[in-house]
Motif scaffolding. Structure first.
Motif, PDB file in Angstrom:
ATOM      1  N   THR A  36       0.854  -1.187   0.000  1.00  0.00           N
ATOM      2  CA  THR A  36       0.000   0.000   0.000  1.00  0.00           C
ATOM      3  C   THR A  36       0.892   1.240   0.000  1.00  0.00           C
ATOM      4  O   THR A  36       2.109   1.127  -0.156  1.00  0.00           O
ATOM      5  CB  THR A  36      -0.927  -0.021   1.227  1.00  0.00           C
ATOM      6  OG1 THR A  36      -0.117  -0.273   2.367  1.00  0.00           O
ATOM      7  CG2 THR A  36      -1.979  -1.104   1.108  1.00  0.00           C
ATOM      8  N   GLY A  37       0.301   2.412   0.185  1.00  0.00           N
ATOM      9  CA  GLY A  37       1.083   3.647   0.165  1.00  0.00           C
ATOM     10  C   GLY A  37       0.872   4.362  -1.155  1.00  0.00           C
ATOM     11  O   GLY A  37       0.122   3.889  -2.030  1.00  0.00           O
ATOM     12  N   GLY A  38       1.548   5.483  -1.316  1.00  0.00           N
ATOM     13  CA  GLY A  38       1.348   6.278  -2.521  1.00  0.00           C
ATOM     14  C   GLY A  38       1.946   5.638  -3.765  1.00  0.00           C
ATOM     15  O   GLY A  38       1.369   5.723  -4.859  1.00  0.00           O
ATOM     16  N   THR A  39       3.081   4.990  -3.619  1.00  0.00           N
ATOM     17  CA  THR A  39       3.822   4.537  -4.798  1.00  0.00           C
ATOM     18  C   THR A  39       3.083   3.514  -5.655  1.00  0.00           C
ATOM     19  O   THR A  39       3.105   3.632  -6.886  1.00  0.00           O
ATOM     20  CB  THR A  39       5.210   4.000  -4.376  1.00  0.00           C
ATOM     21  OG1 THR A  39       5.785   4.893  -3.428  1.00  0.00           O
ATOM     22  CG2 THR A  39       6.134   3.886  -5.576  1.00  0.00           C
ATOM     23  N   PRO A  40       2.419   2.499  -5.087  1.00  0.00           N
ATOM     24  CA  PRO A  40       1.800   1.496  -5.972  1.00  0.00           C
ATOM     25  C   PRO A  40       0.494   1.921  -6.637  1.00  0.00           C
ATOM     26  O   PRO A  40      -0.052   1.155  -7.441  1.00  0.00           O
ATOM     27  CB  PRO A  40       1.551   0.288  -5.036  1.00  0.00           C
ATOM     28  CG  PRO A  40       1.719   0.767  -3.660  1.00  0.00           C
ATOM     29  CD  PRO A  40       2.336   2.119  -3.675  1.00  0.00           C
ATOM     30  N   GLY A 131       7.102  -1.121  -1.695  1.00  0.00           N
ATOM     31  CA  GLY A 131       7.614   0.239  -1.726  1.00  0.00           C
ATOM     32  C   GLY A 131       8.798   0.270  -0.774  1.00  0.00           C
ATOM     33  O   GLY A 131       9.235  -0.763  -0.259  1.00  0.00           O
ATOM     34  N   ILE A 132       9.311   1.451  -0.529  1.00  0.00           N
ATOM     35  CA  ILE A 132      10.375   1.585   0.480  1.00  0.00           C
ATOM     36  C   ILE A 132      10.100   2.858   1.269  1.00  0.00           C
ATOM     37  O   ILE A 132       9.732   3.889   0.691  1.00  0.00           O
ATOM     38  CB  ILE A 132      11.786   1.595  -0.179  1.00  0.00           C
ATOM     39  CG1 ILE A 132      12.894   1.707   0.883  1.00  0.00           C
ATOM     40  CG2 ILE A 132      11.918   2.705  -1.218  1.00  0.00           C
ATOM     41  CD1 ILE A 132      14.308   1.492   0.310  1.00  0.00           C
ATOM     42  N   GLY A 133      10.236   2.781   2.578  1.00  0.00           N
ATOM     43  CA  GLY A 133      10.068   3.981   3.402  1.00  0.00           C
ATOM     44  C   GLY A 133      11.310   4.857   3.297  1.00  0.00           C
ATOM     45  O   GLY A 133      12.401   4.368   3.003  1.00  0.00           O
ATOM     46  N   HIS A 137      12.545   1.317   5.452  1.00  0.00           N
ATOM     47  CA  HIS A 137      11.696   0.192   5.855  1.00  0.00           C
ATOM     48  C   HIS A 137      11.063  -0.491   4.637  1.00  0.00           C
ATOM     49  O   HIS A 137      10.903   0.113   3.579  1.00  0.00           O
ATOM     50  CB  HIS A 137      10.645   0.608   6.897  1.00  0.00           C
ATOM     51  CG  HIS A 137       9.463   1.351   6.373  1.00  0.00           C
ATOM     52  ND1 HIS A 137       8.683   2.151   7.186  1.00  0.00           N
ATOM     53  CD2 HIS A 137       8.873   1.435   5.152  1.00  0.00           C
ATOM     54  CE1 HIS A 137       7.685   2.661   6.485  1.00  0.00           C
ATOM     55  NE2 HIS A 137       7.783   2.245   5.239  1.00  0.00           N
ATOM     56  N   ARG A 166       0.473  12.712   5.826  1.00  0.00           N
ATOM     57  CA  ARG A 166      -0.221  13.346   4.697  1.00  0.00           C
ATOM     58  C   ARG A 166      -1.562  12.684   4.382  1.00  0.00           C
ATOM     59  O   ARG A 166      -2.409  13.282   3.740  1.00  0.00           O
ATOM     60  CB  ARG A 166       0.684  13.369   3.458  1.00  0.00           C
ATOM     61  CG  ARG A 166       0.957  12.003   2.833  1.00  0.00           C
ATOM     62  CD  ARG A 166       2.101  12.124   1.811  1.00  0.00           C
ATOM     63  NE  ARG A 166       2.237  10.994   0.919  1.00  0.00           N
ATOM     64  CZ  ARG A 166       2.863   9.857   1.211  1.00  0.00           C
ATOM     65  NH1 ARG A 166       3.390   9.691   2.437  1.00  0.00           N
ATOM     66  NH2 ARG A 166       2.966   8.896   0.319  1.00  0.00           N
ATOM     67  N   PHE A 167      -1.754  11.460   4.849  1.00  0.00           N
ATOM     68  CA  PHE A 167      -3.021  10.769   4.588  1.00  0.00           C
ATOM     69  C   PHE A 167      -4.054  11.016   5.697  1.00  0.00           C
ATOM     70  O   PHE A 167      -5.191  10.568   5.598  1.00  0.00           O
ATOM     71  CB  PHE A 167      -2.787   9.256   4.477  1.00  0.00           C
ATOM     72  CG  PHE A 167      -1.857   8.876   3.348  1.00  0.00           C
ATOM     73  CD1 PHE A 167      -2.219   9.103   2.022  1.00  0.00           C
ATOM     74  CD2 PHE A 167      -0.626   8.283   3.611  1.00  0.00           C
ATOM     75  CE1 PHE A 167      -1.377   8.744   0.978  1.00  0.00           C
ATOM     76  CE2 PHE A 167       0.221   7.922   2.568  1.00  0.00           C
ATOM     77  CZ  PHE A 167      -0.150   8.154   1.256  1.00  0.00           C
ATOM     78  N   LYS A 201      13.139   9.582  -1.818  1.00  0.00           N
ATOM     79  CA  LYS A 201      13.549   8.183  -1.674  1.00  0.00           C
ATOM     80  C   LYS A 201      15.006   7.954  -2.118  1.00  0.00           C
ATOM     81  O   LYS A 201      15.517   6.841  -1.983  1.00  0.00           O
ATOM     82  CB  LYS A 201      12.620   7.270  -2.499  1.00  0.00           C
ATOM     83  CG  LYS A 201      11.159   7.307  -2.080  1.00  0.00           C
ATOM     84  CD  LYS A 201      10.954   6.729  -0.699  1.00  0.00           C
ATOM     85  CE  LYS A 201       9.540   6.901  -0.171  1.00  0.00           C
ATOM     86  NZ  LYS A 201       8.548   6.111  -0.845  1.00  0.00           N
TER      87      LYS A 201
HETATM   88  P1  PGA Z   1       4.914   5.412  -0.088  1.00  0.00           P
HETATM   89  O1  PGA Z   1       5.305   4.411   1.079  1.00  0.00           O
HETATM   90  O2  PGA Z   1       4.673   4.576  -1.299  1.00  0.00           O
HETATM   91  O3  PGA Z   1       3.648   6.075   0.398  1.00  0.00           O
HETATM   92  O4  PGA Z   1       6.060   6.346  -0.247  1.00  0.00           O
HETATM   93  C1  PGA Z   1       6.262   3.446   0.838  1.00  0.00           C
HETATM   94  C2  PGA Z   1       6.476   2.608   2.082  1.00  0.00           C
HETATM   95  O5  PGA Z   1       6.350   3.156   3.188  1.00  0.00           O
HETATM   96  O6  PGA Z   1       6.779   1.429   1.939  1.00  0.00           O
END
Ligand code: PGA
Length: 240
Positions: A36-40, A131-133, A137, A166-167, A201
């Motif tokens: 989940t998150g913005g990227t996918p 995704g990647i934090g 993470h 932001r969400f 990122k």
């Molecule tokens: P993001 O989050 O796609 O919202 O940047 C990525 C993640 O935390 O794995």
């Protein structure tokens, strides 16, 4: 680790979506690990378009999500259960019994972790999307998570809560805990597809690819996996 750099977010989404489309077409009963998150978001949009065009069916696909916030009911607009339904599940022919997301509603978190882990261990994920934090993470495995960890109750780092603010309306509303697949679960997938976009990122991507393999950068564990593809836009690749 195969690293592919594309121009921008749209190209990244199309490339990632195409790789998943190819898998579904070659193995219609595949198991996907989802993020989940913005990227996918763009990747899921691409899959929905391919489904609508009649190019793929997800009726025999199984899905396992990486993580879910605690403290939010499934009906909350920011739960990952809602995210997946809003952005993918309700738009395709995936069967309800084939969608798996950690359950954090009611019940005891440890037994919820254990039952999700048992379910995960009863299958093999063909492709895990990640995704990647900005702190490195993956899933909600925050810096310091042992690479041997399986599904567990995690405390979100301050950085992650700030990034995800932001969400929500305020930082206070961002949950402090979640159930997440562990790094060991993630590494058990047959293949891994990590996507990252934006200058925010670039640092963690550079550490994942060129820094030491360390529990302080959870994504660096992916270098121990034989089949990882990383798709970056130019901003995320800026420090490579
Ligand atoms: P993001 O989050 O796609 O919202 O940047 C990525 C993640 O935390 O794995």
């Amino acid at each position: 680790m195969k690293v592919i750099t594309v121009r921008d977010y749209n190209e990244l989404s199309a490339k990632a979506g195409q790789l998943i489309t190819d898998l579904i077409r070659s193995k219609p009963d595949c198991t996907l690990g989802l993020a989940t998150g913005g990227t996918p978001l763009g990747t899921y949009q691409y899959l929905v378009e391919r489904y609508r065009a009649g190019d793929i069916t997800l009726k025999d696909v199984q899905t396992f999500n990486l993580d879910e916030y605690c403290e939010l009911p499934r009906c909350h607009p920011q739960s990952y259960y809602r995210f997946m339904h809003d952005n993918l599940f309700q738009h395709v022919d995936l069967q309800a019994e084939n969608m798996h997301i950690p359950c954090t509603e009611g019940g005891d978190p440890q037994s919820q972790c254990d039952s999700y882990n048992t379910l995960l261990n009863s299958t093999t994920v063909d492709l895990q999307l990640l995704g990647i934090g900005s702190n490195g993470h993956i899933g909600f495995c925050e810096p310091g998570t042992p690479f041997t960890r399986e599904t567990f109750l995690t405390r979100l780092s301050d950085k992650t809560r700030q990034d995800n603010q932001r969400f929500f309306n305020s930082l206070e509303e961002v949950p402090t805990t979640a159930i997440t697949m562990g790094i060991k679960n993630i590494l058990q997938a047959r293949s891994i597809l990590l996507i990252a976009s934006g200058r925010g990122k670039a640092e963690c991507v550079a550490q994942m690819i060129n820094g030491p393999i360390t529990e302080q950068v959870p994504a660096s564990a992916l270098r121990q996996h034989p089949n990882v593809t990383v798709i970056l836009d130019q901003d995320a690749a800026a420090l490579l």
